[in-house]
Design a protein around this motif. Sequence first.
Motif, short mmCIF file in Angstrom:
data_model
loop_
_atom_site.label_atom_id
_atom_site.label_comp_id
_atom_site.label_asym_id
_atom_site.label_seq_id
_atom_site.Cartn_x
_atom_site.Cartn_y
_atom_site.Cartn_z
N UNK A 1 72.95 41.80 43.58
CA UNK A 1 71.67 41.95 42.89
C UNK A 1 71.70 41.22 41.54
N UNK A 2 70.71 40.37 41.34
CA UNK A 2 70.76 39.46 40.19
C UNK A 2 70.73 40.22 38.86
N UNK B 1 76.72 33.31 38.83
CA UNK B 1 75.82 33.36 37.65
C UNK B 1 76.70 33.53 36.41
N UNK B 2 77.44 32.48 36.09
CA UNK B 2 78.56 32.57 35.15
C UNK B 2 78.24 32.12 33.74
N UNK C 1 73.76 41.70 34.14
CA UNK C 1 74.15 42.71 33.15
C UNK C 1 75.67 42.85 33.08
N UNK C 2 76.31 42.88 34.24
CA UNK C 2 77.77 43.05 34.26
C UNK C 2 78.46 41.84 33.62
N UNK C 3 77.97 40.65 33.92
CA UNK C 3 78.52 39.42 33.32
C UNK C 3 78.38 39.48 31.79
N UNK D 1 81.93 35.91 38.80
CA UNK D 1 81.25 37.19 39.03
C UNK D 1 81.44 37.72 40.45
N UNK D 2 82.46 37.25 41.18
CA UNK D 2 82.51 37.54 42.62
C UNK D 2 82.62 39.02 42.95
N UNK D 3 83.16 39.83 42.04
CA UNK D 3 83.27 41.26 42.36
C UNK D 3 82.09 42.06 41.81
#
Length: 351
Positions: free
Chosen positions: A258-259, A312-313, A264-266, A252-254
């Motif tokens: 913000x958690x 947070x993978x 959400x993006x993950x 999630x490095x890019x």
Amino acid sequence: MADADGLRQAAERKGLSFGTAVNITSFRTDPLYRRAVQRECGIVVPENEMKWEYVEPKPGQVTHLGGDEIRDAARADGQRLRGTTLVWHRGMPDWVLAKITRASGERLMRDWIGRIAGRYRGQIESWDTVNEIVDLTGGRSDGLRVTPWLAALGPGYVDLAFHTLREVDPKAAGLWNEDDVCLGADWMEARRTAVLRLLETFLARGVPIRRFGLQSHLNSLVPLDETALRRFLARLAGLGLAVEITELDIDDRAFPADVAARDRAVADLARRYLDVVLDEPAVLNVLTWDIVDMNTWLNESDRRRPDGLPQRSLPLDGAYRRKPLWSAIRDAFAGAPDHGAARARARARAA
Ligand code: XIL
């Protein structure tokens, strides 16, 4: 115990299995970890404990403790078991690397596969028989990675690995596991092309490859190309192979620090990926590379986030709470077509 509400059940309702790589330290020391694996998983694989460097770090110094413990727990909990990895250029003790020569290579490989696959004979659904064998920067026209095995035995080392597994444990499906074939970059498309060409050659000469594994280390830096992914999966299926997602996680490095935004993006990326993957009937299993954030290998040195925050993978957070990624995986299973018939066909073929 298995929970009607867990990912295991969500997958099984569609004739699929969901599972994880198991971290032996958490497994031994944290009852909550063991419970999470029981609750969520219908299939497990030891993260490291069946790799040669763990089994035999020094000549003759052999341990099967970790592999056996995970096998015993899987049996007690009614879970299927995968094995990783028979032939890889990593995960090998130095003393073996130094011994692989033209004269000794075949005997060494046969002996190792005989011992490790023999120990778990009849208990493994599929073995990562060769892992990460393509490297287009190595200068070979066929795209095979230049490894000690290749140097000693030529491309036939792949044949030898699959044939030996077949002799030792005919019930275990021989699987070619590969990295960097699932996203939308040109260099990954080139790798997919090389994989398909190699597969055609191997299958044409009777190498008993039954399955192909997409490691599926998704990455916030590289876009997804749903069309290319769909086409690749269909080509694999067209070659008669079953498919597994063997090591799903999201670097999630890019994505934002913000958690909530990051989670959400993950979850969105994984959902888009799984929606394509689970549309392909040849897909049988989906495994994440561990199940709880704190255990991800992505916090190891060169894969860390530049801002130093932990990745947070994975589906569960440090308190074993279900994250948006967990919901995305559950929803993907809920929306998937039924894979039961394809699984029955794959089983019949392996018998
Ligand atoms: C990794 C483990 O997660 C680490 O603990 C270990 O130090 C190195 O291997 N692709 C694979 C896996 O096929 O076996 C790797 O596992 C991760 C990348």
